[in-house]
Scaffold this active site. Structure first.
Site, PDB file in Angstrom:
ATOM      1  N   TYR A  31       0.829  -1.199   0.000  1.00  0.00           N
ATOM      2  CA  TYR A  31       0.000   0.000   0.000  1.00  0.00           C
ATOM      3  C   TYR A  31       0.863   1.249   0.000  1.00  0.00           C
ATOM      4  O   TYR A  31       2.062   1.210   0.255  1.00  0.00           O
ATOM      5  CB  TYR A  31      -0.933   0.006   1.211  1.00  0.00           C
ATOM      6  CG  TYR A  31      -0.265   0.333   2.532  1.00  0.00           C
ATOM      7  CD1 TYR A  31      -0.374   1.607   3.095  1.00  0.00           C
ATOM      8  CD2 TYR A  31       0.486  -0.616   3.220  1.00  0.00           C
ATOM      9  CE1 TYR A  31       0.235   1.919   4.305  1.00  0.00           C
ATOM     10  CE2 TYR A  31       1.099  -0.324   4.427  1.00  0.00           C
ATOM     11  CZ  TYR A  31       0.974   0.946   4.967  1.00  0.00           C
ATOM     12  OH  TYR A  31       1.593   1.252   6.155  1.00  0.00           O
ATOM     13  N   ARG A  50       8.225   3.826  -4.883  1.00  0.00           N
ATOM     14  CA  ARG A  50       8.272   2.929  -3.727  1.00  0.00           C
ATOM     15  C   ARG A  50       7.235   1.815  -3.861  1.00  0.00           C
ATOM     16  O   ARG A  50       7.491   0.669  -3.500  1.00  0.00           O
ATOM     17  CB  ARG A  50       8.065   3.717  -2.440  1.00  0.00           C
ATOM     18  CG  ARG A  50       8.264   2.875  -1.182  1.00  0.00           C
ATOM     19  CD  ARG A  50       8.267   3.721   0.072  1.00  0.00           C
ATOM     20  NE  ARG A  50       6.959   4.349   0.315  1.00  0.00           N
ATOM     21  CZ  ARG A  50       6.708   5.131   1.364  1.00  0.00           C
ATOM     22  NH1 ARG A  50       7.655   5.414   2.241  1.00  0.00           N
ATOM     23  NH2 ARG A  50       5.506   5.656   1.529  1.00  0.00           N
ATOM     24  N   ARG A 100      -7.363 -21.938  -0.907  1.00  0.00           N
ATOM     25  CA  ARG A 100      -6.370 -21.219  -0.108  1.00  0.00           C
ATOM     26  C   ARG A 100      -5.114 -22.063   0.023  1.00  0.00           C
ATOM     27  O   ARG A 100      -5.149 -23.194   0.502  1.00  0.00           O
ATOM     28  CB  ARG A 100      -6.941 -20.905   1.286  1.00  0.00           C
ATOM     29  CG  ARG A 100      -5.964 -20.224   2.225  1.00  0.00           C
ATOM     30  CD  ARG A 100      -6.551 -20.160   3.632  1.00  0.00           C
ATOM     31  NE  ARG A 100      -5.653 -19.509   4.571  1.00  0.00           N
ATOM     32  CZ  ARG A 100      -4.654 -20.112   5.210  1.00  0.00           C
ATOM     33  NH1 ARG A 100      -4.415 -21.410   4.990  1.00  0.00           N
ATOM     34  NH2 ARG A 100      -3.900 -19.444   6.065  1.00  0.00           N
ATOM     35  N   HIS A 102      -0.614 -21.460   0.799  1.00  0.00           N
ATOM     36  CA  HIS A 102       0.462 -20.514   1.060  1.00  0.00           C
ATOM     37  C   HIS A 102       1.185 -20.158  -0.232  1.00  0.00           C
ATOM     38  O   HIS A 102       1.478 -18.994  -0.497  1.00  0.00           O
ATOM     39  CB  HIS A 102       1.446 -21.094   2.075  1.00  0.00           C
ATOM     40  CG  HIS A 102       0.942 -21.033   3.487  1.00  0.00           C
ATOM     41  ND1 HIS A 102       1.761 -21.135   4.577  1.00  0.00           N
ATOM     42  CD2 HIS A 102      -0.309 -20.878   3.985  1.00  0.00           C
ATOM     43  CE1 HIS A 102       1.051 -21.048   5.680  1.00  0.00           C
ATOM     44  NE2 HIS A 102      -0.216 -20.888   5.345  1.00  0.00           N
ATOM     45  N   LYS A 146       6.622  -1.912   1.950  1.00  0.00           N
ATOM     46  CA  LYS A 146       5.422  -1.313   2.555  1.00  0.00           C
ATOM     47  C   LYS A 146       4.259  -2.296   2.425  1.00  0.00           C
ATOM     48  O   LYS A 146       3.343  -2.135   1.614  1.00  0.00           O
ATOM     49  CB  LYS A 146       5.103   0.044   1.923  1.00  0.00           C
ATOM     50  CG  LYS A 146       4.225   0.928   2.816  1.00  0.00           C
ATOM     51  CD  LYS A 146       4.208   2.349   2.312  1.00  0.00           C
ATOM     52  CE  LYS A 146       3.283   3.243   3.132  1.00  0.00           C
ATOM     53  NZ  LYS A 146       3.733   3.423   4.525  1.00  0.00           N
ATOM     54  N   GLU A 178      12.768   2.754  13.586  1.00  0.00           N
ATOM     55  CA  GLU A 178      11.805   3.763  13.138  1.00  0.00           C
ATOM     56  C   GLU A 178      10.574   3.687  14.024  1.00  0.00           C
ATOM     57  O   GLU A 178      10.525   2.900  14.973  1.00  0.00           O
ATOM     58  CB  GLU A 178      11.433   3.530  11.678  1.00  0.00           C
ATOM     59  CG  GLU A 178      10.811   2.160  11.431  1.00  0.00           C
ATOM     60  CD  GLU A 178      10.550   1.865   9.963  1.00  0.00           C
ATOM     61  OE1 GLU A 178      10.731   2.771   9.126  1.00  0.00           O
ATOM     62  OE2 GLU A 178      10.160   0.725   9.649  1.00  0.00           O
ATOM     63  N   LEU A 202      11.736   1.518   6.581  1.00  0.00           N
ATOM     64  CA  LEU A 202      11.067   1.907   5.356  1.00  0.00           C
ATOM     65  C   LEU A 202      11.654   3.223   4.844  1.00  0.00           C
ATOM     66  O   LEU A 202      11.906   4.138   5.631  1.00  0.00           O
ATOM     67  CB  LEU A 202       9.563   2.081   5.613  1.00  0.00           C
ATOM     68  CG  LEU A 202       8.727   2.438   4.390  1.00  0.00           C
ATOM     69  CD1 LEU A 202       8.625   1.249   3.445  1.00  0.00           C
ATOM     70  CD2 LEU A 202       7.334   2.903   4.806  1.00  0.00           C
TER      71      LEU A 202
END
Length: 283
Positions: A31, A50, A100, A102, A146, A178, A202
């Site tokens: 995101y 990014r 589903r 992995h 991110k 951070e 980041l």
């Protein structure tokens, strides 16, 4: 409310996500949050760079971003935010996969979602400063991506809220990394210091802008590891983020910082940053 969902702008009720979307099942996505200063999105290309890097590192196919600025501006228009300080949230997950598993399939089609909202500046925090705490950094080792997998951030941020703090600053083995949603800077003898980028940090867009301002204005800066034992030796401390811009830290883990008021270097950087986005969005 209108959003962008998988190729078109539509009302939020029409943005229907499958429960087998890997973003929902695994947090398998990335995101970005981009600040809109009327009438333009700030440092959009840096955010998109990014975003592309995060997608590349997670091997999620990048959607076509060539029209993203037009899409963002249209979302601002149809949601009546043209003259309001706002944000855009962009999220891309790996997409639908059944059953589903992995292991992800190569042919999955990413789910692309964007929404915009009015988000006023945190004027009081930026002017008067905030209190922050320290906590052990328990995240995975690819914090430079991110990712939407944010459980450690959520838990630390909740700890901040419960203790009336604006932010939690993380450290690994005593070395500052951070914050839950910010980068951190220190000032000593007029030199601006921030931890160097690595897989635990980041690459903040505002962080990058601050270092560029230092270079352009001749302000001394350096990137080096910072130990938590140094906390009480700094003249000033501030945090940076897309939404908080440059926010002075007045107290860290119960100890007074910045002599209890925003420092001169921090204030100068705030003024230079305001000039930067004012020039950027000027017609």
């Amino acid at each position: 409310m209108h959003v962008f969902f998988n190729g078109k702008i539509t009302e939020i009720e029409n943005a229907v996500l499958s429960p087998f979307d890997r973003g929902f099942l695994f947090g398998d996505g990335v995101y970005e949050v981009i600040r809109y200063y009327p009438k333009k999105f700030f440092l959009l290309e840096d955010h998109l760079a990014r975003l592309r890097n995060s997608l590349k590192e997670l091997e999620i196919p990048a959607p076509d971003l060539s029209s993203i600025e037009q899409i963002l501006n249209e979302l601002i228009r149809v949601n009546n935010l043209t003259d309001k300080l706002s944000i855009a949230y962009l999220q891309i997950s790996r997409g639908y996969q059944f059953p589903r598993r992995h292991a992800f399939i190569e042919e999955a089609s990413p789910t692309f979602f964007i929404y915009v909202e009015n988000f006023p500046a945190k004027i009081d925090e930026m002017k008067n400063g905030v209190k922050v705490g320290l906590d052990e950094d328990i995240r995975w080792t690819r914090c430079d991506i991110k990712s939407t997998s944010l459980i450690p951030n959520i838990l630390s941020n909740k700890k901040a809220v419960r203790n009336n703090l604006a932010e939690i600053i993380w450290h690994r083995n005593g070395i500052i990394t951070e914050g839950t949603h910010s980068n951190i800077f220190f000032v000593k003898d007029n030199t601006i210091i921030t931890p160097p980028l690595n897989n635990f940090i980041l690459a903040g867009i505002t962080r990058k802008a601050i270092l560029a301002i230092c270079k352009q204005t001749g302000m001394e800066s350096c990137e080096r590891p910072v130990n938590i034992d140094e906390m009480k030796t700094f003249d000033e401390i501030f945090i940076t983020s897309t939404l908080g811009e440059i926010t002075p830290v007045m107290e860290i883990n119960g100890s007074i910082a910045n002599t209890g008021k925003p420092g001169a270097v921090t204030i100068k950087l705030q003024n230079e940053f305001q000039k930067l986005y004012a020039d950027f969005v000027a017609p």
